[in-house]
Design an enzyme around this catalytic site. Structure first.
Site, PDB file in Angstrom:
ATOM      1  CG  HIS A  86      -0.614   0.362   2.482  1.00  0.00           C
ATOM      2  ND1 HIS A  86      -0.303  -0.558   3.457  1.00  0.00           N
ATOM      3  CD2 HIS A  86      -0.438   1.575   3.056  1.00  0.00           C
ATOM      4  CE1 HIS A  86       0.037   0.074   4.566  1.00  0.00           C
ATOM      5  NE2 HIS A  86      -0.039   1.375   4.352  1.00  0.00           N
ATOM      6  CG  ASP A 222       0.303  -3.955   2.847  1.00  0.00           C
ATOM      7  OD1 ASP A 222       0.865  -3.528   1.827  1.00  0.00           O
ATOM      8  OD2 ASP A 222      -0.480  -3.263   3.533  1.00  0.00           O
ATOM      9  CB  SER A 649       2.756   1.885   6.337  1.00  0.00           C
ATOM     10  OG  SER A 649       1.504   1.551   6.850  1.00  0.00           O
TER      11      SER A 649
HETATM   12  N1  ARG Z   1      -4.897   0.793   7.745  1.00  0.00           N
HETATM   13  C1  ARG Z   1      -3.625   0.844   7.101  1.00  0.00           C
HETATM   14  C2  ARG Z   1      -3.078   2.264   7.118  1.00  0.00           C
HETATM   15  O1  ARG Z   1      -3.584   3.076   7.827  1.00  0.00           O
HETATM   16  C3  ARG Z   1      -3.680   0.299   5.715  1.00  0.00           C
HETATM   17  C4  ARG Z   1      -4.398   1.142   4.716  1.00  0.00           C
HETATM   18  C5  ARG Z   1      -4.339   0.626   3.314  1.00  0.00           C
HETATM   19  N2  ARG Z   1      -5.286  -0.438   3.088  1.00  0.00           N
HETATM   20  C6  ARG Z   1      -6.622  -0.250   2.841  1.00  0.00           C
HETATM   21  N3  ARG Z   1      -7.391  -1.304   2.698  1.00  0.00           N
HETATM   22  N4  ARG Z   1      -7.150   0.934   2.709  1.00  0.00           N
HETATM   23  O2  ARG Z   1      -2.502   2.854   6.265  1.00  0.00           O
HETATM   24  N1  GLU Z   2      -1.321   1.633   7.568  1.00  0.00           N
HETATM   25  C1  GLU Z   2      -0.633   2.673   8.302  1.00  0.00           C
HETATM   26  C2  GLU Z   2       0.365   3.433   7.442  1.00  0.00           C
HETATM   27  O1  GLU Z   2       0.159   3.555   6.259  1.00  0.00           O
HETATM   28  C3  GLU Z   2      -0.023   2.068   9.474  1.00  0.00           C
HETATM   29  C4  GLU Z   2      -1.106   1.718  10.376  1.00  0.00           C
HETATM   30  C5  GLU Z   2      -1.158   2.663  11.530  1.00  0.00           C
HETATM   31  O2  GLU Z   2      -1.778   3.729  11.447  1.00  0.00           O
HETATM   32  O3  GLU Z   2      -0.518   2.269  12.517  1.00  0.00           O
HETATM   33  O4  GLU Z   2       1.318   4.013   7.925  1.00  0.00           O
END
Ligand code: ARG
Ligand code: GLU
Length: 718
Positions: A86, A222, A649
């Site tokens: 991502h 991921d 991330s």
């Molecule tokens: N929750 C994770 C973050 O905050 C992953 C986001 C990307 N994935 C998604 N299904 N939107 O970035």
């Molecule tokens: N998915 C988040 C990012 O893109 C990390 C998840 C979080 O917020 O800890 O950095």
């Protein structure tokens, strides 16, 4: 009057007496003083010097800020770079076409000359960091007001930067810590030639998509692979075909021995933003007022998009990424609010504040900080609410209005900086619009417009409702307004809009200013600037000052405690253990998931839970090679108690010996309040197991040449 310097490094109390609270995003250069003993007592075999050193290669030399928004790490002596799928999503998408769809099918360069260039993408390392508080706060006195203070700080920063002689691609970044009580400088080196090496298909890299996002149990692979290229002498250079793979000062070996509950883990990366030192009143405002407003707006927008996406495959493709973006924080805020309530964060803060007041009873100016902050938060509440409401409605969810505001910037360029500036910006706007219209459905946006403007008028103080929306009555009224607006605006129509932008600037601007969507957007945003943002920012400036004093007072009041600075996109280390958790009564999560679980979730043809035939085949034949766990299964993800946030991330999960064991990519939903109130019992970060990454590269993709350039190790001697 000389200001009182807080020195956290003198807080060298006997750490052994402290119960490990689990939270903290620590500065690498202070680990020796603050954390080393504790980390070693938790099982770490490294020294602070192994993690951060200016004199010799250390772990920090393998960690790079990826594009400024994610973290990445070097995993071979040829600059191979690992990050999340991502995080590389934009690049992967940009190389994708219908015929050659890297998102859908994945991509694996068979040799280095097949690796794909990514203009604009960079990898930035930290050369060294220094405490520059004395230099930056020189001449700052206690009786200065905020403006004066800031101008002294700015001048000192400029002067300090002026004394440094930096090479090309080197820079120095100076950031406030502890709400402006300390300043650290970061010398950086930036590589601009970063090429795409490999990515699994979305069915692995984004498995579970939005349904599984922020959730445990998780089964997402991921990850994606890039490579840093350098010019002559291993120095950074702009992209050039003849650039060669970068030879890093350090790269992370990868452990094949996996993890067990209780193992030491460390996350090294660039966390974006946290708010750990807010007063109870501010947390209350987030839980009761601000989060509910943002959640409610996104819920409405998502419901409309979801219905349209389910009805039409083309719409689904067009809106998938927008939907994911809106849903990501929608879901996070819900989890955050629930977690704050469940862990009684407000009561906890209130108790802390009582203790603070008690200990400061002979220091009335410290005691008065809290009521002053409470009062200002209260005074700012309706501004903060309206600001959030406006930004969610007009900037984030109604596409026509967000595009109008970009066009507003174009007009401003002309009016403030003249025709050349306009023409310079026009190219960018046109490029943006091209991408925008490709995935734009005015009919859907019109529905979102009607629903969200109606909510705005219903929920926001009439003082902040623009005239255009004032006398609209009932759902029908908003639908009619929307239908008129979308019917008459140039902006909702690609051909008309592009034609308009081909006109002479003055003619284009004249037409734009008559456009109903443009008119609404500019009237609405100038009203918000004047009536909301201005007073909000005045209060905010005072709040920042109080927050700085409060931070200083907290540190002085509790000299026996360690305080870590809020995240600010600078390099940090968090540490903890591999750990499951109990989200609620009667439910207990174990910390590791396996490929079997992917197959359990498999829904043929589903856009979130489809599984690639090759992966099914590997699962059936149990062809796991050296990547299986002791139970004979391939691990996919695992949980840890490391304190992380957005920006982490792509951060490496590192074992007790300095080897890579996983890749951070998410947190569990129940623990997303860790940005405000970390709680050891339910805050967990989610990582892909390094063995799953290797398994996919080797067995799934057959890219064994990449495995060969890595260093695979057996630290547990298994
Ligand atoms: N929750 C994770 C973050 O905050 C992953 C986001 C990307 N994935 C998604 N299904 N939107 O970035
Ligand atoms: N998915 C988040 C990012 O893109 C990390 C998840 C979080 O917020 O800890 O950095």
């Amino acid at each position: 009057m000389k200001i009182i310097r807080i020195s956290i490094t003198i807080v060298l109390i006997s750490m052994a007496n402290l119960l490990f609270a689990g939270d903290g995003m620590w500065l690498p250069l202070l680990l020796k003083a603050l954390n080393e003993g504790e980390m070693q007592s938790m099982g770490m075999k490294l020294t602070a010097e192994d993690i951060y050193s200016v004199n010799q290669g250390s772990l920090k030399d393998a960690i790079a800020h990826f594009g400024g928004f994610c973290t990445s790490e070097v995993i071979s002596d040829q600059g191979l770079l690992l990050t999340n799928h991502h995080c590389g999503y934009g690049q992967i998408q940009s190389h994708s076409t219908l015929e050659n769809n890297l998102l859908k099918d994945g991509f694996w360069a068979q040799s280095q000359d097949e690796e794909l260039a990514n203009p604009g993408l960079f990898a930035r390392f930290i050369v060294r960091m220094d405490d520059v508080t004395d230099k930056i706060l020189a001449g700052v006195t206690k009786d200065m007001d905020e403006k004066e203070r800031q101008s002294v700080v700015d001048k000192n920063i400029e002067e300090y930067k002026g004394t440094l002689r930096l090479k090309e691609f080197h820079d120095v970044i100076i950031r406030p810590f502890y709400h402006g009580n300390q300043y650290f400088s970061f010398q950086t080196v930036t590589f601009n030639d970063v090429r795409l090496v490999g990515t699994p298909p979305e069915s692995i890299g984004k498995f579970g998509a939005d349904t599984d996002n922020w959730e445990w149990p998780r089964h997402t692979g991921d990850f994606s692979l890039f490579r840093i290229y350098a010019g002559p002498n291993n120095e950074p250079a702009e992209y050039a075909e003849e650039n060669v793979p970068y030879k890093p000062k350090h790269f992370l070996p990868i452990s094949l021995d996996g993890v067990e509950e209780g193992d030491f883990t460390m996350i090294f990366g660039f966390p974006g933003r946290t708010n750990q030192y807010l007063p109870a009143s501010a947390v209350e405002q987030i839980v009761e007022t601000l989060n509910p407003a943002k959640i409610e707006i996104r819920e409405k927008a998502l419901a409309i998009l979801d219905e349209k996406m389910r009805a039409d495959e083309e719409v689904r493709i067009q809106y998938a990424s927008k939907f994911a973006r809106i849903a990501n924080y929608w879901k996070k805020w819900i989890g955050e609010s629930q977690g704050l309530v469940k862990t009684k964060a407000i009561d906890k803060k209130k108790r802390f504040e009582e203790e603070f007041k008690m200990k400061n009873r002979s220091n009335p100016s410290n005691v008065s900080l809290l009521p002053q902050m409470d009062q200002l938060y209260k005074a700012n509440e309706s501004y903060a609410f309206t600001r959030d409401y406006f930004s969610e409605v007009a900037s984030r969810n109604i596409e026509l209005l967000s595009v109008s505001s970009i066009l507003g910037r174009l007009v401003n360029r002309y009016e403030n900086n003249g025709e050349d500036a306009y023409n310079g910006y026009l190219g960018r706007v046109k490029g943006y619009l091209k991408g925008f219209y490709k995935d734009y459905r005015p009919d859907i946006d019109q529905e979102v417009f009607a629903a969200l403007t109606e909510m705005y008028v219903k929920n926001v103080n009439p003082m902040y409702v623009p005239d255009e929306l004032k006398n609209i009555k009932g759902t029908k009224g908003f639908q009619m307004l929307a239908s008129n607006l979308y019917g008459n605006s140039f902006i909702s129509n690609e051909d008309k809009m592009m034609e308009l932008l081909d006109l002479e600037p003055t003619a284009a601007i004249e037409k734009l200013k008559m456009d109903p969507a443009y008119m609404l957007s500019s009237a609405w945003s100038s009203m918000i600037d004047e009536k909301v943002n201005k007073p909000y920012n005045e209060n905010k400036a005072q709040l920042d000052e109080l927050q700085r004093k409060y931070m200083q007072a907290i540190i002085e009041t509790f000299p026996e405690k360690r305080f870590y600075p809020d995240a600010n996109s600078t390099m940090r280390v968090s540490y903890g253990q591999v750990n499951g958790y109990k989200p609620k009564d009667g439910v207990c999560y174990t910390p590791v998931t396996y490929l079997d679980g992917v197959i359990e979730k498999y829904v043929p043809g589903d856009y979130e839970f489809d599984v690639h035939p090759k992966l099914i085949e590997l699962h059936e034949s149990k062809d796991y090679g050296q990547y299986a766990d002791t139970n004979g299964q391939v691990p996919v993800c695992f949980l840890g108690s490391n304190h992380t946030t957005g920006g982490n991330s792509g951060s490496p999960a590192i074992d007790a010996h300095g080897n890579l064991i996983g890749l951070n990519f998410d947190r569990v939903w129940e623990g997303t309040m860790s940005d405000i109130n970390y709680d050891k019992s339910i805050c967990r970060n989610i990582m892909v197991d390094a063995r799953f990454v290797l398994f996919i590269i080797d067995k799934f993709a057959g890219a064994s040449h990449l495995i060969e350039e890595m260093e695979l190790v057996h630290p547990k001697g298994e």
